[in-house]
Design a protein around this motif. Structure first.
Motif, PDB file in Angstrom:
ATOM      1  N   LEU A 136      -6.218  -0.169 -17.185  1.00  0.00           N
ATOM      2  CA  LEU A 136      -6.082  -0.102 -15.809  1.00  0.00           C
ATOM      3  C   LEU A 136      -7.404   0.864 -15.524  1.00  0.00           C
ATOM      4  O   LEU A 136      -7.474   2.065 -15.964  1.00  0.00           O
ATOM      5  CB  LEU A 136      -4.773   0.430 -15.302  1.00  0.00           C
ATOM      6  N   PRO A 137      -8.123   0.760 -14.535  1.00  0.00           N
ATOM      7  CA  PRO A 137      -9.373   1.639 -14.173  1.00  0.00           C
ATOM      8  C   PRO A 137      -8.330   2.743 -13.444  1.00  0.00           C
ATOM      9  O   PRO A 137      -7.513   2.921 -13.025  1.00  0.00           O
ATOM     10  CB  PRO A 137     -10.088   0.707 -13.085  1.00  0.00           C
ATOM     11  N   GLU A 138      -9.354   3.766 -13.014  1.00  0.00           N
ATOM     12  CA  GLU A 138      -9.063   4.876 -12.337  1.00  0.00           C
ATOM     13  C   GLU A 138      -8.322   4.372 -11.084  1.00  0.00           C
ATOM     14  O   GLU A 138      -8.910   3.750 -10.376  1.00  0.00           O
ATOM     15  CB  GLU A 138     -10.111   5.919 -12.126  1.00  0.00           C
ATOM     16  N   GLY A 139      -7.110   4.885 -10.595  1.00  0.00           N
ATOM     17  CA  GLY A 139      -6.566   4.771  -9.373  1.00  0.00           C
ATOM     18  C   GLY A 139      -5.924   3.353  -9.455  1.00  0.00           C
ATOM     19  O   GLY A 139      -5.281   2.813  -8.574  1.00  0.00           O
ATOM     20  N   GLY A 140      -5.925   2.676 -10.404  1.00  0.00           N
ATOM     21  CA  GLY A 140      -5.349   1.159 -10.646  1.00  0.00           C
ATOM     22  C   GLY A 140      -5.790   0.053  -9.911  1.00  0.00           C
ATOM     23  O   GLY A 140      -5.224  -0.933  -9.730  1.00  0.00           O
ATOM     24  N   SER A 141      -7.260   0.370  -9.578  1.00  0.00           N
ATOM     25  CA  SER A 141      -7.958  -0.716  -8.489  1.00  0.00           C
ATOM     26  C   SER A 141      -8.563  -1.987  -9.250  1.00  0.00           C
ATOM     27  O   SER A 141      -9.619  -1.893  -9.595  1.00  0.00           O
ATOM     28  CB  SER A 141      -8.909   0.239  -7.735  1.00  0.00           C
ATOM     29  N   ASN A 142      -7.709  -2.703  -9.646  1.00  0.00           N
ATOM     30  CA  ASN A 142      -8.239  -4.132 -10.032  1.00  0.00           C
ATOM     31  C   ASN A 142      -7.800  -5.156  -9.329  1.00  0.00           C
ATOM     32  O   ASN A 142      -7.170  -5.113  -8.126  1.00  0.00           O
ATOM     33  CB  ASN A 142      -7.793  -4.164 -11.635  1.00  0.00           C
ATOM     34  N   ASP A 143      -8.364  -6.467  -9.533  1.00  0.00           N
ATOM     35  CA  ASP A 143      -7.759  -7.852  -8.685  1.00  0.00           C
ATOM     36  C   ASP A 143      -6.343  -7.672  -8.385  1.00  0.00           C
ATOM     37  O   ASP A 143      -6.030  -7.944  -7.346  1.00  0.00           O
ATOM     38  CB  ASP A 143      -8.447  -8.785  -9.446  1.00  0.00           C
ATOM     39  N   LEU A 144      -5.557  -7.612  -9.367  1.00  0.00           N
ATOM     40  CA  LEU A 144      -4.101  -7.594  -9.551  1.00  0.00           C
ATOM     41  C   LEU A 144      -3.590  -6.378  -8.361  1.00  0.00           C
ATOM     42  O   LEU A 144      -2.728  -6.669  -7.641  1.00  0.00           O
ATOM     43  CB  LEU A 144      -3.612  -7.533 -10.758  1.00  0.00           C
ATOM     44  N   ALA A 145      -4.280  -5.464  -8.359  1.00  0.00           N
ATOM     45  CA  ALA A 145      -3.983  -4.444  -7.528  1.00  0.00           C
ATOM     46  C   ALA A 145      -4.258  -4.793  -6.154  1.00  0.00           C
ATOM     47  O   ALA A 145      -3.432  -4.634  -5.183  1.00  0.00           O
ATOM     48  CB  ALA A 145      -4.659  -3.110  -7.791  1.00  0.00           C
ATOM     49  N   VAL A 146      -5.274  -5.314  -5.811  1.00  0.00           N
ATOM     50  CA  VAL A 146      -5.797  -5.844  -4.536  1.00  0.00           C
ATOM     51  C   VAL A 146      -4.646  -6.837  -4.225  1.00  0.00           C
ATOM     52  O   VAL A 146      -4.300  -6.834  -3.074  1.00  0.00           O
ATOM     53  CB  VAL A 146      -7.194  -6.593  -4.707  1.00  0.00           C
ATOM     54  N   CYS A 164      -5.322   2.715   6.583  1.00  0.00           N
ATOM     55  CA  CYS A 164      -4.956   3.244   5.265  1.00  0.00           C
ATOM     56  C   CYS A 164      -5.771   4.336   4.937  1.00  0.00           C
ATOM     57  O   CYS A 164      -7.081   4.153   5.279  1.00  0.00           O
ATOM     58  CB  CYS A 164      -4.820   2.140   4.159  1.00  0.00           C
ATOM     59  N   PRO A 165      -5.491   5.256   4.253  1.00  0.00           N
ATOM     60  CA  PRO A 165      -6.427   6.053   3.512  1.00  0.00           C
ATOM     61  C   PRO A 165      -7.026   5.348   2.166  1.00  0.00           C
ATOM     62  O   PRO A 165      -6.557   4.472   1.864  1.00  0.00           O
ATOM     63  CB  PRO A 165      -5.492   7.351   2.763  1.00  0.00           C
ATOM     64  N   CYS A 166      -8.220   5.890   1.960  1.00  0.00           N
ATOM     65  CA  CYS A 166      -9.152   5.306   1.064  1.00  0.00           C
ATOM     66  C   CYS A 166      -9.571   6.078   0.268  1.00  0.00           C
ATOM     67  O   CYS A 166     -10.470   7.237   0.457  1.00  0.00           O
ATOM     68  CB  CYS A 166     -10.392   4.589   1.905  1.00  0.00           C
ATOM     69  N   GLY A 167      -9.198   5.986  -1.062  1.00  0.00           N
ATOM     70  CA  GLY A 167      -9.719   6.509  -2.345  1.00  0.00           C
ATOM     71  C   GLY A 167     -10.626   5.820  -3.315  1.00  0.00           C
ATOM     72  O   GLY A 167     -11.736   6.256  -3.374  1.00  0.00           O
ATOM     73  N   THR A 168     -10.098   4.768  -3.497  1.00  0.00           N
ATOM     74  CA  THR A 168     -10.971   3.672  -4.431  1.00  0.00           C
ATOM     75  C   THR A 168     -11.190   2.455  -3.760  1.00  0.00           C
ATOM     76  O   THR A 168     -12.186   1.846  -4.396  1.00  0.00           O
ATOM     77  CB  THR A 168     -10.176   3.446  -5.826  1.00  0.00           C
ATOM     78  N   GLY A 169     -10.401   2.073  -2.730  1.00  0.00           N
ATOM     79  CA  GLY A 169     -10.835   1.055  -1.764  1.00  0.00           C
ATOM     80  C   GLY A 169     -10.146  -0.075  -2.150  1.00  0.00           C
ATOM     81  O   GLY A 169     -10.121  -1.110  -1.352  1.00  0.00           O
ATOM     82  N   ALA A 170      -9.117  -0.286  -3.022  1.00  0.00           N
ATOM     83  CA  ALA A 170      -8.169  -1.249  -3.211  1.00  0.00           C
ATOM     84  C   ALA A 170      -7.253  -1.712  -2.262  1.00  0.00           C
ATOM     85  O   ALA A 170      -6.981  -2.859  -1.961  1.00  0.00           O
ATOM     86  CB  ALA A 170      -7.383  -1.082  -4.670  1.00  0.00           C
ATOM     87  N   THR A 171      -6.601  -0.715  -1.653  1.00  0.00           N
ATOM     88  CA  THR A 171      -5.749  -0.987  -0.776  1.00  0.00           C
ATOM     89  C   THR A 171      -6.233  -1.566   0.486  1.00  0.00           C
ATOM     90  O   THR A 171      -5.875  -2.553   1.199  1.00  0.00           O
ATOM     91  CB  THR A 171      -4.982   0.535  -0.244  1.00  0.00           C
ATOM     92  N   LEU A 172      -7.322  -0.937   0.933  1.00  0.00           N
ATOM     93  CA  LEU A 172      -8.196  -1.488   2.141  1.00  0.00           C
ATOM     94  C   LEU A 172      -8.714  -2.913   1.779  1.00  0.00           C
ATOM     95  O   LEU A 172      -8.616  -3.914   2.838  1.00  0.00           O
ATOM     96  CB  LEU A 172      -9.410  -0.440   2.350  1.00  0.00           C
ATOM     97  N   ALA A 173      -9.107  -3.010   0.620  1.00  0.00           N
ATOM     98  CA  ALA A 173      -9.432  -4.518   0.120  1.00  0.00           C
ATOM     99  C   ALA A 173      -8.625  -5.422   0.359  1.00  0.00           C
ATOM    100  O   ALA A 173      -8.605  -6.676   0.830  1.00  0.00           O
ATOM    101  CB  ALA A 173     -10.157  -4.551  -1.148  1.00  0.00           C
ATOM    102  N   GLY A 174      -7.135  -5.201  -0.228  1.00  0.00           N
ATOM    103  CA  GLY A 174      -6.080  -5.743  -0.094  1.00  0.00           C
ATOM    104  C   GLY A 174      -5.765  -6.044   1.221  1.00  0.00           C
ATOM    105  O   GLY A 174      -5.224  -7.381   1.751  1.00  0.00           O
ATOM    106  N   LEU A 175      -5.644  -5.332   2.118  1.00  0.00           N
ATOM    107  CA  LEU A 175      -5.079  -5.295   3.682  1.00  0.00           C
ATOM    108  C   LEU A 175      -6.282  -6.473   4.227  1.00  0.00           C
ATOM    109  O   LEU A 175      -5.809  -7.380   4.949  1.00  0.00           O
ATOM    110  CB  LEU A 175      -5.482  -4.125   4.443  1.00  0.00           C
ATOM    111  N   ALA A 176      -7.673  -6.101   3.966  1.00  0.00           N
ATOM    112  CA  ALA A 176      -8.542  -7.169   4.674  1.00  0.00           C
ATOM    113  C   ALA A 176      -8.359  -8.573   4.260  1.00  0.00           C
ATOM    114  O   ALA A 176      -8.503  -9.313   4.899  1.00  0.00           O
ATOM    115  CB  ALA A 176     -10.131  -6.870   4.223  1.00  0.00           C
TER     116      ALA A 176
END
Length: 276
Positions: A136-146, A164-176
């Motif tokens: 798992l990358p830092e922050g857990g931000s992979n395609d499965l996380a998205v 959303c708050p943005c640290g690595t970008g995965a949450t925002l990418a998933g919402l988008a």
């Protein structure tokens, strides 16, 4: 423990929002040890983690991601290894002590090597040392996380903007990825720098229904000046919601600032994802 899904959606009534309707998506209530976007990011990573028998992941000494992975490993039956940035310091801080109590093995990389944590030679050394594992990358931000974060959108009902708050970008990418036409997502950067837009673009694919607002990081990661604390304290006093300072407070401050400036027009329904 089963996650609490869907997480609650509650309305905030506050004259300081200047006619903007604000809903809180209380993902912080999903799980006591794997809250918010940590659960969302890990949900689809659990099956490959169990299949591999071990997860290796990365984080700083105060990483909530490290805590969550350790808790998930204990609860879902796989071993965990946390690769920590910097030198070991004893006694362990509360975050790392929690991870060890949940069964995580810790190893450390000096900061120069940590910056190369995705290089093949660094990853090969970890595989040689710890054997086969799910990485798992830092922050857990992979395609499965998205994919896990994308599922938030189906729980939101009617709205115009999701934040959303943005640290690595995965949450925002998933919402988008989950938005239908006419809706948009805004991520509030909690770190300094302009790298997040590229990170989100990589994870969100061709979608352009999102923006990263870099104005409310308050000096960078873990920087929480008195102004931010005062805002968070007042929000808690008014609405009875405890506000995490490193991520959530910065997002909410940005939402209120955008409402005051008219960037969120009166009548707009905004959902703020409380990530933990």
């Amino acid at each position: 423990m089963l996650p609490r899904l869907p997480s609650p959606l509650t309305e905030v009534v506050d004259e300081r929002l200047h006619g903007v309707r604000l809903l809180l998506k209380r993902d912080d209530l999903i799980h006591p040890e794997i809250p918010g976007n940590k659960w969302r990011k890990l949900a689809h990573n659990l099956a490959p983690a169990r299949a591999a028998g071990r997860v290796v992941t990365f984080g700083g000494a105060y990483s909530n991601h490290i805590r969550a992975v350790a808790a998930a490993g204990r609860e879902h039956g796989f071993a965990t290894v946390g690769v920590i940035r910097g030198e070991e310091h004893l006694p362990l801080n509360d975050s790392l002590a929690f991870a060890v109590e949940r069964g995580m093995a810790l190893t450390y990389l000096d900061r120069a090597t940590y910056r190369r944590k995705t290089d093949p030679d660094v990853l090969a050394a970890l595989r040689d040392r710890f054997g086969p594992h799910h990485l798992l990358p830092e922050g857990g931000s992979n395609d499965l996380a998205v994919l896990g974060c994308q599922e938030i959108v189906a729980e939101l009902g009617d709205f115009d903007v999701v934040c959303c708050p943005c640290g690595t970008g995965a949450t925002l990418a998933g919402l988008a990825r989950g938005l239908r036409a006419g809706r948009r997502a805004v991520g509030f950067a909690v770190l300094r720098g302009d790298f997040l837009a590229d990170a989100v673009a990589d994870l969100a694919g061709h979608r352009r229904n999102w923006t990263v607002d870099t104005r409310f990081h308050f000096g960078g990661y873990a920087k929480t000046p008195p102004e931010l604390h005062a805002f968070a304290d007042e929000f808690t006093a008014r609405h009875g919601v405890a506000v995490e300072r490193l991520y959530v407070a910065k997002m909410l401050y940005g939402v209120y600032a955008r409402a005051a400036s008219g960037e969120f027009a009166p009548g707009t329904t905004v959902v703020a994802v409380i990530t933990g």
